[in-house]
Design an enzyme around this catalytic site. Structure first.
Site, PDB file in Angstrom:
ATOM      1  N   GLY A   1       0.916  -1.268  -0.099  1.00  0.00           N
ATOM      2  CA  GLY A   1       0.179  -0.061  -0.010  1.00  0.00           C
ATOM      3  C   GLY A   1       0.888   1.222   0.143  1.00  0.00           C
ATOM      4  O   GLY A   1       0.560   2.305   0.503  1.00  0.00           O
ATOM      5  N   ALA A   2       2.167   1.289  -0.718  1.00  0.00           N
ATOM      6  CA  ALA A   2       2.836   2.390  -0.499  1.00  0.00           C
ATOM      7  C   ALA A   2       2.526   3.333  -1.658  1.00  0.00           C
ATOM      8  O   ALA A   2       3.299   4.146  -1.951  1.00  0.00           O
ATOM      9  CB  ALA A   2       4.469   1.827  -0.503  1.00  0.00           C
ATOM     10  N   ASN A   3       1.547   3.238  -2.282  1.00  0.00           N
ATOM     11  CA  ASN A   3       1.199   4.262  -3.425  1.00  0.00           C
ATOM     12  C   ASN A   3       0.549   5.594  -3.010  1.00  0.00           C
ATOM     13  O   ASN A   3       0.430   6.474  -3.585  1.00  0.00           O
ATOM     14  CB  ASN A   3       0.223   3.447  -4.640  1.00  0.00           C
ATOM     15  CG  ASN A   3      -1.052   3.048  -3.896  1.00  0.00           C
ATOM     16  OD1 ASN A   3      -0.834   2.634  -2.787  1.00  0.00           O
ATOM     17  ND2 ASN A   3      -2.195   3.292  -4.293  1.00  0.00           N
ATOM     18  N   THR A   4       0.503   5.573  -1.497  1.00  0.00           N
ATOM     19  CA  THR A   4      -0.330   6.686  -1.048  1.00  0.00           C
ATOM     20  C   THR A   4       0.109   6.837   0.664  1.00  0.00           C
ATOM     21  O   THR A   4       0.597   5.827   0.964  1.00  0.00           O
ATOM     22  CB  THR A   4      -1.814   6.696  -1.067  1.00  0.00           C
ATOM     23  OG1 THR A   4      -2.539   7.895  -0.532  1.00  0.00           O
ATOM     24  CG2 THR A   4      -2.370   5.547  -0.662  1.00  0.00           C
ATOM     25  N   GLY A   5      -0.155   8.116   1.285  1.00  0.00           N
ATOM     26  CA  GLY A   5      -0.068   8.216   2.580  1.00  0.00           C
ATOM     27  C   GLY A   5       1.116   7.934   3.019  1.00  0.00           C
ATOM     28  O   GLY A   5       2.449   7.843   2.708  1.00  0.00           O
ATOM     29  N   ILE A   6       1.196   7.365   4.481  1.00  0.00           N
ATOM     30  CA  ILE A   6       2.241   6.910   5.166  1.00  0.00           C
ATOM     31  C   ILE A   6       3.080   5.850   4.544  1.00  0.00           C
ATOM     32  O   ILE A   6       4.489   5.912   4.425  1.00  0.00           O
ATOM     33  CB  ILE A   6       1.636   6.180   6.546  1.00  0.00           C
ATOM     34  CG1 ILE A   6       1.027   7.001   7.452  1.00  0.00           C
ATOM     35  CG2 ILE A   6       2.822   5.560   7.173  1.00  0.00           C
ATOM     36  CD1 ILE A   6       0.091   6.185   8.444  1.00  0.00           C
ATOM     37  N   GLY A   7       2.549   4.978   3.739  1.00  0.00           N
ATOM     38  CA  GLY A   7       3.303   3.909   3.075  1.00  0.00           C
ATOM     39  C   GLY A   7       4.226   4.535   1.841  1.00  0.00           C
ATOM     40  O   GLY A   7       5.242   4.301   1.902  1.00  0.00           O
TER      41      GLY A   7
ATOM     42  N   SER B   1      -2.795   0.008  15.036  1.00  0.00           N
ATOM     43  CA  SER B   1      -3.365   1.561  15.496  1.00  0.00           C
ATOM     44  C   SER B   1      -3.673   1.136  16.929  1.00  0.00           C
ATOM     45  O   SER B   1      -3.945   0.319  17.542  1.00  0.00           O
ATOM     46  CB  SER B   1      -4.338   1.883  14.663  1.00  0.00           C
ATOM     47  OG  SER B   1      -5.315   2.747  15.364  1.00  0.00           O
TER      48      SER B   1
ATOM     49  N   TYR C   1     -12.693  -2.560  12.197  1.00  0.00           N
ATOM     50  CA  TYR C   1     -11.458  -2.077  11.817  1.00  0.00           C
ATOM     51  C   TYR C   1     -10.761  -1.978  13.100  1.00  0.00           C
ATOM     52  O   TYR C   1      -9.512  -2.747  13.074  1.00  0.00           O
ATOM     53  CB  TYR C   1     -11.829  -0.280  11.576  1.00  0.00           C
ATOM     54  CG  TYR C   1     -10.149   0.343  11.459  1.00  0.00           C
ATOM     55  CD1 TYR C   1      -9.380  -0.072  10.218  1.00  0.00           C
ATOM     56  CD2 TYR C   1      -9.883   1.166  12.172  1.00  0.00           C
ATOM     57  CE1 TYR C   1      -8.176   0.403  10.003  1.00  0.00           C
ATOM     58  CE2 TYR C   1      -8.448   1.796  11.940  1.00  0.00           C
ATOM     59  CZ  TYR C   1      -7.791   1.362  10.984  1.00  0.00           C
ATOM     60  OH  TYR C   1      -6.502   2.101  10.798  1.00  0.00           O
TER      61      TYR C   1
END
EC number: 1.1.1.300
Length: 294
Positions: free
Chosen positions: A24-30, A153, A178
């Site tokens: 999931g490194a295409n956005t945000g923290i990643g 989290s 979640y």
């Protein structure tokens, strides 16, 4: 005005010749985690569902860091076939893997099931990463010292593992679903550490902080709260710091299995410390995925 910028990863460790996979490194923290690891010279694999978004993130990171070794591979964590295909491709391509960052996640989505019939939060956030780690573990072991970082989290504190209704078929709340999946991440980390003792592979669970990210796209209420509390909300770059700390900082090995926030070890809920629950979740996860992981 920032109240909660939080901890900063202070290590100067460089990573030439090291191989990293981030989901999931295409956005945000990643994406910010990938950027920093690329800056330090690693070969970084961005493993994500949306390859076009992944490619645009990768080209931005390559330009920014002058590191051409930022690669994108398709990985859909809601489909075990896709996870197996990703692992097979990666193992054929790379002889080593030094850091695996299980960063991708879904949050607050309406009730739905994955391709394999798992409730989506459990399926993507826990079972998908559980299977991915299993498939890449031998490569991590031969590359030791190696690390697995699981992004969890603080909301794991309200999570429960409801073994009688693991797929939330009897009762579903997208908020709690979640939280349950984030508790599963902490329990997985705890049990994985126990099983990896003596292998040179260590593992850490991370609370990134409350981060302004695309995770809230399913909830208009959260989007509104985000706006109200923006001084308290971390940027993606600030949110990446604890993942980076657990991937890079020297001397963390004795803390394998532990949970970190703001780049420090921090306390977990009593449920997250329950070894019986951790072991039972491990066994049930193996059954659901049809794997034997001793």
């Amino acid at each position: 005005m920032k109240f909660f910028a939080g901890g900063v990863c202070r290590t100067n460790v460089q990573l030439p010749g090291k191989v990293v996979v981030i989901t999931g490194a295409n956005t945000g923290i990643g994406k910010e985690t990938a950027r920093e690891l690329a800056r330090r010279g690693a070969r970084v694999y961005i493993a994500c569902r949306d390859v076009l978004k992944g490619e645009s993130a990768a080209s931005e990171i390559r330009a920014d860091t002058k590191n051409s070794q930022v690669l994108v591979r398709k990985l859909d964590l809601s489909d075990t076939k896709s996870i197996r295909a990703f692992a097979e491709g990666f193992l054929a391509e790379e002889k080593q893997l030094h850091v695996l960052i299980n960063n991708a996640g879904v949050m607050m989505c309406p009730y739905s099931k994955t391709a394999d019939g798992f409730e989506t939060h459990l399926g993507v956030n826990h079972l998908g990463h559980f299977l991915l780690t299993y498939l890449l573990l031998e490569r991590l072991k031969v590359s030791a010292p190696a690390r697995v970082v699981n992004v969890s989290s603080v909301v794991h504190h309200v999570g429960k593992i409801r073994f009688h209704d693991l797929q939330s078929e009897k009762r579903y709340s997208r908020g709690f679903a979640y939280c349950h999946s984030k508790l599963a991440n902490v329990l997985f980390t705890r049990e994985l550490a126990k099983r990896l003792q003596g292998t040179g592979v260590t593992t850490y669970a991370v609370h990134p902080g409350v981060v302004r990210s695309e995770l809230v796209r399913h909830s208009s209420l959260l989007c509104l709260l985000w706006r109200l509390f923006s001084p308290f909300v971390k940027t993606a770059r600030e949110g990446a710091q604890t993942s980076l700390h657990c991937a890079l900082a020297e001397g963390l090995e004795p803390l394998s299995g532990k949970y970190f926030s703001d780049c420090k070890r921090t306390w977990v809920s009593p449920r997250a410390r329950n070894n019986k629950t951790a072991e039972r979740l491990w066994n049930v996860s193996c059954e659901l995925l049809g794997i034997q992981w001793e």
